[in-house]
Every structure is written in C-alpha cells, then in structure tokens.
Design a protein around this motif. Structure first.
Motif, short mmCIF file in Angstrom:
data_model
loop_
_atom_site.label_atom_id
_atom_site.label_comp_id
_atom_site.label_asym_id
_atom_site.label_seq_id
_atom_site.Cartn_x
_atom_site.Cartn_y
_atom_site.Cartn_z
N MET A 1 0.84 -1.15 0.00
CA MET A 1 0.00 0.00 0.00
C MET A 1 0.90 1.23 0.00
O MET A 1 1.94 1.24 0.65
N LEU A 2 0.49 2.23 -0.71
CA LEU A 2 1.19 3.52 -0.68
C LEU A 2 0.19 4.56 -0.22
O LEU A 2 -0.93 4.62 -0.73
N TRP A 3 0.58 5.36 0.75
CA TRP A 3 -0.26 6.45 1.23
C TRP A 3 0.61 7.68 1.36
O TRP A 3 1.70 7.62 1.92
N VAL A 4 0.16 8.78 0.82
CA VAL A 4 0.90 10.02 0.87
C VAL A 4 0.06 11.04 1.62
O VAL A 4 -1.08 11.32 1.24
N GLY A 5 0.61 11.55 2.71
CA GLY A 5 -0.10 12.55 3.51
C GLY A 5 0.55 13.91 3.37
O GLY A 5 1.66 14.04 2.86
N LYS A 6 -0.14 14.91 3.83
CA LYS A 6 0.36 16.28 3.75
C LYS A 6 1.26 16.56 4.96
O LYS A 6 0.91 16.24 6.09
N ASP A 7 2.40 17.16 4.70
CA ASP A 7 3.35 17.58 5.72
C ASP A 7 4.06 16.38 6.36
O ASP A 7 3.57 15.27 6.35
N ARG A 8 5.19 16.67 6.90
CA ARG A 8 6.03 15.64 7.52
C ARG A 8 5.92 15.78 9.03
O ARG A 8 6.75 16.36 9.70
N ARG A 9 4.82 15.22 9.56
CA ARG A 9 4.54 15.33 10.99
C ARG A 9 4.04 13.98 11.51
O ARG A 9 3.50 13.19 10.75
N GLN A 10 4.18 13.75 12.80
CA GLN A 10 3.64 12.53 13.39
C GLN A 10 2.13 12.51 13.22
O GLN A 10 1.54 11.46 12.98
N GLU A 11 1.51 13.65 13.28
CA GLU A 11 0.06 13.73 13.12
C GLU A 11 -0.39 13.22 11.75
O GLU A 11 -1.50 12.73 11.60
N THR A 12 0.48 13.34 10.76
CA THR A 12 0.16 12.82 9.43
C THR A 12 -0.02 11.31 9.48
O THR A 12 -0.99 10.77 8.94
N TRP A 13 0.90 10.63 10.15
CA TRP A 13 0.77 9.17 10.30
C TRP A 13 -0.41 8.82 11.19
O TRP A 13 -1.11 7.83 10.97
N GLU A 14 -0.65 9.61 12.22
CA GLU A 14 -1.80 9.36 13.09
C GLU A 14 -3.10 9.42 12.27
O GLU A 14 -4.00 8.61 12.47
N GLU A 15 -3.16 10.35 11.34
CA GLU A 15 -4.33 10.46 10.45
C GLU A 15 -4.48 9.19 9.61
O GLU A 15 -5.57 8.66 9.46
N PHE A 16 -3.36 8.72 9.06
CA PHE A 16 -3.40 7.49 8.27
C PHE A 16 -3.95 6.33 9.09
O PHE A 16 -4.84 5.61 8.66
N PHE A 17 -3.40 6.13 10.29
CA PHE A 17 -3.83 5.00 11.11
C PHE A 17 -5.29 5.13 11.51
O PHE A 17 -5.99 4.13 11.63
N SER A 18 -5.76 6.33 11.70
CA SER A 18 -7.17 6.54 12.00
C SER A 18 -8.05 6.09 10.83
O SER A 18 -9.06 5.42 11.01
N LEU A 19 -7.64 6.46 9.63
CA LEU A 19 -8.37 6.06 8.43
C LEU A 19 -8.26 4.56 8.16
O LEU A 19 -9.21 3.91 7.72
N PHE A 20 -7.10 3.98 8.41
CA PHE A 20 -6.83 2.57 8.15
C PHE A 20 -7.60 1.68 9.11
O PHE A 20 -8.01 0.57 8.75
N GLY A 21 -7.81 2.14 10.32
CA GLY A 21 -8.62 1.41 11.29
C GLY A 21 -7.81 0.46 12.16
O GLY A 21 -6.80 -0.09 11.76
#
Length: 54
Positions: A1-21
């Motif tokens: 899987m490839l996921w690209v988030g905005k900005d280089r922050r820990q919160e960016t990964w937190e957003e991904f994990f929230s969406l991923f479940g």
C-alpha cells in the motif's frame, strides 16, 4: 500500500492510522517508511504485531 499525507509530521501518520482502522493496523507485520523518529513512534503505537519496520 502507498499512502501520501500532507506535511512531515507525526500527526500525518496518526491520520493514516485513524483512516486505516484498528483492525487493519493489528494485521500489519512490516512497514517501509522514512525513519524519522515521530513516524517510527506512530508505527510502534498502532502496529503492535509488526516484527520490524524499515
């Protein structure tokens, strides 16, 4: 899987994990990513089954 988030922050990964479940995160066994400490912290927090991360 490839996921690209905005900005280089820990919160960016937190957003991904929230969406991923939580259920999907629990099945993650390996992660390839930037080795920046905040990203690694997010992976350790959400991917408890992983054997390693790169």
């Amino acid at each position: 899987m490839l996921w690209v988030g905005k900005d280089r922050r820990q919160e960016t990964w937190e957003e991904f994990f929230s969406l991923f479940g939580e259920q999907n995160c629990s099945g993650v066994e390996a992660v390839a990513m930037d080795i920046w400490d905040p990203y690694q912290a997010a992976v350790r927090k959400h991917c408890l089954r992983r054997r390693n991360h790169l």
